[in-house]
Design a protein around this motif. Sequence first.
Motif, PDB file in Angstrom:
ATOM      1  N   CYS A  77       0.973  -1.293  -0.021  1.00 38.00           N
ATOM      2  CA  CYS A  77       0.185  -0.065  -0.074  1.00 38.00           C
ATOM      3  C   CYS A  77       0.861   1.413   0.079  1.00 38.00           C
ATOM      4  O   CYS A  77       1.922   1.302   0.798  1.00 38.00           O
ATOM      5  CB  CYS A  77      -0.807   0.012   1.188  1.00 38.00           C
ATOM      6  SG  CYS A  77      -1.943  -1.178   1.209  1.00 38.00           S
ATOM      7  N   SER A 121      -8.719   0.488  -2.218  1.00 35.76           N
ATOM      8  CA  SER A 121      -8.154   1.582  -1.648  1.00 35.76           C
ATOM      9  C   SER A 121      -8.747   1.813  -0.380  1.00 35.76           C
ATOM     10  O   SER A 121      -9.759   1.218  -0.043  1.00 35.76           O
ATOM     11  CB  SER A 121      -8.297   3.014  -2.486  1.00 35.76           C
ATOM     12  OG  SER A 121      -9.790   3.271  -2.556  1.00 35.76           O
ATOM     13  N   SER A 140      -4.852  -7.608  -7.814  1.00 35.41           N
ATOM     14  CA  SER A 140      -5.887  -6.706  -7.415  1.00 35.41           C
ATOM     15  C   SER A 140      -5.701  -5.426  -6.711  1.00 35.41           C
ATOM     16  O   SER A 140      -4.920  -5.527  -5.948  1.00 35.41           O
ATOM     17  CB  SER A 140      -7.044  -7.565  -6.880  1.00 35.41           C
ATOM     18  OG  SER A 140      -6.871  -7.786  -5.639  1.00 35.41           O
ATOM     19  N   GLN A 141      -6.468  -4.399  -7.350  1.00 36.85           N
ATOM     20  CA  GLN A 141      -6.263  -3.076  -6.479  1.00 36.85           C
ATOM     21  C   GLN A 141      -7.425  -2.703  -5.749  1.00 36.85           C
ATOM     22  O   GLN A 141      -8.459  -2.984  -6.241  1.00 36.85           O
ATOM     23  CB  GLN A 141      -5.779  -1.996  -7.594  1.00 36.85           C
ATOM     24  CG  GLN A 141      -4.332  -2.382  -8.194  1.00 36.85           C
ATOM     25  CD  GLN A 141      -4.118  -1.421  -9.194  1.00 36.85           C
ATOM     26  OE1 GLN A 141      -4.792  -0.809  -9.791  1.00 36.85           O
ATOM     27  NE2 GLN A 141      -2.832  -1.326  -9.743  1.00 36.85           N
ATOM     28  N   LEU A 158      -3.481   3.258  -1.074  1.00 41.19           N
ATOM     29  CA  LEU A 158      -3.595   2.901  -2.459  1.00 41.19           C
ATOM     30  C   LEU A 158      -2.860   1.467  -2.664  1.00 41.19           C
ATOM     31  O   LEU A 158      -1.686   1.432  -2.338  1.00 41.19           O
ATOM     32  CB  LEU A 158      -3.137   3.807  -3.561  1.00 41.19           C
ATOM     33  CG  LEU A 158      -3.600   5.048  -3.250  1.00 41.19           C
ATOM     34  CD1 LEU A 158      -3.160   6.223  -4.278  1.00 41.19           C
ATOM     35  CD2 LEU A 158      -5.089   5.263  -3.564  1.00 41.19           C
ATOM     36  N   CYS A 159      -3.760   0.491  -2.553  1.00 40.08           N
ATOM     37  CA  CYS A 159      -3.306  -0.976  -2.417  1.00 40.08           C
ATOM     38  C   CYS A 159      -3.246  -1.920  -3.915  1.00 40.08           C
ATOM     39  O   CYS A 159      -4.267  -1.737  -4.404  1.00 40.08           O
ATOM     40  CB  CYS A 159      -3.818  -1.640  -1.158  1.00 40.08           C
ATOM     41  SG  CYS A 159      -3.748  -0.640   0.535  1.00 40.08           S
ATOM     42  N   THR A 160      -2.030  -2.644  -3.715  1.00 38.98           N
ATOM     43  CA  THR A 160      -2.323  -3.596  -4.711  1.00 38.98           C
ATOM     44  C   THR A 160      -1.907  -5.115  -4.184  1.00 38.98           C
ATOM     45  O   THR A 160      -0.835  -5.219  -3.182  1.00 38.98           O
ATOM     46  CB  THR A 160      -1.183  -3.381  -5.731  1.00 38.98           C
ATOM     47  OG1 THR A 160      -1.447  -2.163  -6.189  1.00 38.98           O
ATOM     48  CG2 THR A 160      -1.365  -4.278  -6.989  1.00 38.98           C
TER      49      THR A 160
END
Length: 124
Positions: free
Chosen positions: A99, A119, A116-117, A109-111
Amino acid sequence: MKRIAPTLCLTAMAFTLAACNLSQNYGQRPSVQNIPTGIDGQWVDKNGIVSSFRNGIFETRSSDTREKLSEGNYRFSNPQLVEIEMRSIVRGTVSRVNCAISNNSMQLLCTSSNGSQFSLSRKI
């Protein structure tokens, strides 16, 4: 004319004091010094899932029943990037999530490791 100068001076002083007082309360927005830094605290995603970060411990809970959905650990890889190792209690899986902290520290803002992304928004 002698009375006008003191009256104008008092009037100007009253307006100045009033303006200073109004500027302190205008807009009810958090001042720069009140915006949290780091990630400790609670965050929420678009589905209402609440994520909590505190002293390296991470967990998520449903917003309605408060049931724990996942738990894990987090660490900073740099001041703006957080690595989370998360164990899903529901699925019984372990995953990693990276993140990035937004510039104003109000959003993550995370992956995930599968790409998959999503927030998270800071819960104030």
